[in-house]
Scaffold this active site. Structure first.
Site, PDB file in Angstrom:
ATOM      1  N   LYS A  67      43.441  27.497  66.834  1.00 58.90           N
ATOM      2  CA  LYS A  67      43.818  26.638  65.699  1.00 58.90           C
ATOM      3  C   LYS A  67      45.331  26.677  65.602  1.00 58.90           C
ATOM      4  CE  LYS A  67      43.316  27.713  61.171  1.00 58.90           C
ATOM      5  NZ  LYS A  67      42.693  27.802  59.832  1.00 58.90           N
ATOM      6  N   ARG A 111      35.277  27.657  56.282  1.00 52.16           N
ATOM      7  CA  ARG A 111      35.048  28.903  57.037  1.00 52.16           C
ATOM      8  C   ARG A 111      35.512  30.103  56.229  1.00 52.16           C
ATOM      9  NH1 ARG A 111      40.100  31.500  57.517  1.00 52.16           N
ATOM     10  NH2 ARG A 111      41.068  31.228  59.559  1.00 52.16           N
ATOM     11  N   ASN A 160      42.976  33.866  35.978  1.00 46.89           N
ATOM     12  CA  ASN A 160      44.027  33.352  36.855  1.00 46.89           C
ATOM     13  C   ASN A 160      45.368  33.548  36.181  1.00 46.89           C
ATOM     14  OD1 ASN A 160      44.671  32.042  39.370  1.00 46.89           O
ATOM     15  ND2 ASN A 160      45.340  30.292  38.173  1.00 46.89           N
ATOM     16  N   GLY A 220      42.542  36.449  49.678  1.00 44.25           N
ATOM     17  CA  GLY A 220      43.855  35.776  49.622  1.00 44.25           C
ATOM     18  C   GLY A 220      44.907  36.381  50.520  1.00 44.25           C
ATOM     19  N   THR A 221      44.801  37.689  50.797  1.00 38.75           N
ATOM     20  CA  THR A 221      45.863  38.363  51.550  1.00 38.75           C
ATOM     21  C   THR A 221      45.676  38.159  53.047  1.00 38.75           C
ATOM     22  OG1 THR A 221      46.209  39.966  49.800  1.00 38.75           O
ATOM     23  CG2 THR A 221      46.933  40.608  51.993  1.00 38.75           C
ATOM     24  N   GLY A 292      38.850  40.044  53.883  1.00 34.35           N
ATOM     25  CA  GLY A 292      38.716  38.842  54.719  1.00 34.35           C
ATOM     26  C   GLY A 292      40.086  38.295  55.087  1.00 34.35           C
TER      27      GLY A 292
HETATM   28  P1  NAD Z   1      46.822  27.650  45.979  1.00 30.12           P
HETATM   29  O1  NAD Z   1      48.298  27.506  46.007  1.00 30.12           O
HETATM   30  O2  NAD Z   1      45.981  26.435  45.804  1.00 30.12           O
HETATM   31  O3  NAD Z   1      46.413  28.695  44.817  1.00 30.12           O
HETATM   32  C1  NAD Z   1      47.104  29.899  44.674  1.00 30.12           C
HETATM   33  C2  NAD Z   1      46.427  30.752  43.632  1.00 30.12           C
HETATM   34  O4  NAD Z   1      47.140  31.991  43.507  1.00 30.12           O
HETATM   35  C3  NAD Z   1      46.406  30.142  42.238  1.00 30.12           C
HETATM   36  O5  NAD Z   1      45.226  30.544  41.578  1.00 30.12           O
HETATM   37  C4  NAD Z   1      47.623  30.784  41.564  1.00 30.12           C
HETATM   38  O6  NAD Z   1      47.530  30.797  40.162  1.00 30.12           O
HETATM   39  C5  NAD Z   1      47.529  32.185  42.134  1.00 30.12           C
HETATM   40  N1  NAD Z   1      48.783  32.924  42.120  1.00 30.12           N
HETATM   41  C6  NAD Z   1      50.003  32.496  42.543  1.00 30.12           C
HETATM   42  N2  NAD Z   1      50.916  33.467  42.403  1.00 30.12           N
HETATM   43  C7  NAD Z   1      50.260  34.543  41.868  1.00 30.12           C
HETATM   44  C8  NAD Z   1      50.656  35.854  41.505  1.00 30.12           C
HETATM   45  N3  NAD Z   1      51.902  36.262  41.646  1.00 30.12           N
HETATM   46  N4  NAD Z   1      49.702  36.690  41.006  1.00 30.12           N
HETATM   47  C9  NAD Z   1      48.415  36.301  40.849  1.00 30.12           C
HETATM   48  N5  NAD Z   1      47.994  35.065  41.195  1.00 30.12           N
HETATM   49  C10 NAD Z   1      48.905  34.198  41.694  1.00 30.12           C
HETATM   50  O7  NAD Z   1      46.458  28.421  47.327  1.00 30.12           O
HETATM   51  P2  NAD Z   1      45.072  28.436  48.096  1.00 30.12           P
HETATM   52  O8  NAD Z   1      45.090  27.374  49.140  1.00 30.12           O
HETATM   53  O9  NAD Z   1      43.949  28.502  47.145  1.00 30.12           O
HETATM   54  O10 NAD Z   1      45.194  29.826  48.902  1.00 30.12           O
HETATM   55  C11 NAD Z   1      45.106  31.058  48.217  1.00 30.12           C
HETATM   56  C12 NAD Z   1      45.407  32.185  49.170  1.00 30.12           C
HETATM   57  O11 NAD Z   1      44.401  32.266  50.190  1.00 30.12           O
HETATM   58  C13 NAD Z   1      46.722  32.050  49.925  1.00 30.12           C
HETATM   59  O12 NAD Z   1      47.366  33.314  49.935  1.00 30.12           O
HETATM   60  C14 NAD Z   1      46.299  31.660  51.325  1.00 30.12           C
HETATM   61  O13 NAD Z   1      47.255  32.035  52.299  1.00 30.12           O
HETATM   62  C15 NAD Z   1      45.024  32.443  51.441  1.00 30.12           C
HETATM   63  N6  NAD Z   1      44.091  32.011  52.478  1.00 30.12           N
HETATM   64  C16 NAD Z   1      43.384  32.982  53.127  1.00 30.12           C
HETATM   65  C17 NAD Z   1      42.481  32.629  54.104  1.00 30.12           C
HETATM   66  C18 NAD Z   1      41.683  33.702  54.808  1.00 30.12           C
HETATM   67  O14 NAD Z   1      41.017  33.400  55.793  1.00 30.12           O
HETATM   68  N7  NAD Z   1      41.675  34.915  54.337  1.00 30.12           N
HETATM   69  C19 NAD Z   1      42.286  31.286  54.431  1.00 30.12           C
HETATM   70  C20 NAD Z   1      42.980  30.309  53.723  1.00 30.12           C
HETATM   71  C21 NAD Z   1      43.878  30.688  52.732  1.00 30.12           C
END
Ligand code: NAD
Length: 321
Positions: A67, A111, A160, A220-221, A292
């Site tokens: 990807k 996914r 949130n 998220g991390t 994850g």
């Molecule tokens: P988004 O920008 O749509 O949403 C971000 C979220 O994080 C919101 O709920 C926001 O309020 C919150 N946020 C922002 N700063 C914050 C802080 N300092 N403390 C607490 N919450 C905070 O982003 P998204 O597309 O929903 O992606 C969210 C996360 O998931 C990103 O870090 C992204 O890189 C990660 N991600 C992980 C995978 C994986 O496979 N693990 C895949 C895709 C995305």
């Protein structure tokens, strides 16, 4: 070569198909039939973009590819395009010839939601009733929708940092017929399953917010420096991941390992639970935590599934290449 454009994915791919593809490839990773290549991630010095590649080879599913994509922070405001952009490329493992090019944006969300769902299916208590959500952005809605299918949840509690985004979660819960309640972080102690899906660089969920018996999916991390939960929580929990190398370097476990409260050897692959070579949850009081991190093989698995569906439905575009 076949092309499956982004616009076709929504009508082709289902949550069930994504779940099946991800569960299967996690199992193949744990039995060493599939492996991920080292991740490339670069700040390209243009449009503040982060661009990279995640690839791998699944010998069991005969899926080879990568990807390519990343994050363009100004896309939405400047061009009305979404900030995350990705494309999956599949190759024939017998010949090395390009097999397919597939839109990867919606597939990434599906996914990622499938990964936390697989962890809930295999690690949450069967009697889990309350689902906790931390994060309410783009990915959170996909996470919630998929997680609600894994247990007979009776309530969703959500927190949130930006509370104005919570209606995103409420809408999904309502559509699934489950009541939603906004809570403060200590209110997460009511949850039997908690999903964290934020872009935070410091922890929100502390060990004291989590009750015995909870399953947590930290989604998220996915980058060095990001953090959603207190490191002490990982020392209290039995920790599982998609891939240990990513978990300790770019996943939630990076902090617990750096602080010396968790060792890489103590982290199990979720695939081992799926294969039956790890017992998974062993008591109703145990806290289980899935880190994850997101692996390339997940992307390849869902892309391969969608190519098959596109061929079956006659919407794959064939090009002479
Ligand atoms: P988004 O920008 O749509 O949403 C971000 C979220 O994080 C919101 O709920 C926001 O309020 C919150 N946020 C922002 N700063 C914050 C802080 N300092 N403390 C607490 N919450 C905070 O982003 P998204 O597309 O929903 O992606 C969210 C996360 O998931 C990103 O870090 C992204 O890189 C990660 N991600 C992980 C995978 C994986 O496979 N693990 C895949 C895709 C995305």
């Amino acid at each position: 070569m076949l092309i499956v454009p982004e616009r076709e994915i929504a009508a082709l791919m289902t949550r069930e198909a994504a779940f099946a593809a991800v569960e299967k490839v996690f199992a193949a990773m744990a039995s060493e039939q599939a492996y991920n290549f080292p991740v490339v991630r670069e700040a390209i010095g243009h449009e503040d973009a982060l661009y990279g590649f995640k690839g791998g080879f699944d010998r069991a599913g005969l899926t080879l590819g990568l990807k390519a994509g990343g994050y363009w922070p100004h896309n939405l405001e400047k061009r009305g395009e979404i900030n995350h952009q990705s494309t999956v490329f599949l190759f024939d493992p017998d010949t090395g010839k390009a097999r397919a090019m597939v839109g990867g944006n919606l597939l990434t969300a599906l996914r990622t939601a499938a990964a936390s769902s697989v962890s809930i299916r295999h690690l949450a208590r069967d009697d889990a009733k309350v689902l906790g959500m931390i994060g309410a952005g783009h990915q959170a809605t996909f996470q919630l929708r998929a997680a609600l299918e894994q247990r007979e949840f009776e309530k969703v509690v959500g927190w949130n940092l930006h509370p104005e985004m919570l209606p995103n979660l409420e809408k999904v819960a309502q559509e699934a017929g489950v009541p939603f309640e906004a809570v403060d972080l200590p209110g997460m102690s009511e949850a039997d399953v908690i999903i964290t899906i934020t872009s935070a660089f410091s922890p929100s969920l502390m060990a004291e917010h989590v009750s015995p018996g909870t399953h947590i999916a930290c989604m998220g991390t996915d980058t060095k420096g990001k953090q959603e939960v207190e490191a002490a929580l990982l020392s209290r929990a039995t920790v599982f991941t998609d891939e240990v190398a990513q978990s300790v370097s770019i996943g939630e476990a990076q902090h617990a390992v750096a602080e010396g409260v968790l060792k890489a050897e103590d982290i199990a692959q979720l695939g081992a639970v799926i294969n039956g070579s790890h017992p998974g949850r062993q008591s109703a009081e145990e806290i289980t935590l899935f880190d994850g991190t997101g692996v390339g093989l997940q992307d390849l698995a869902v892309a391969a599934a969608v190519v098959d569906l596109a061929v079956e439905k006659g919407v794959a575009i064939e090009v002479d290449f």
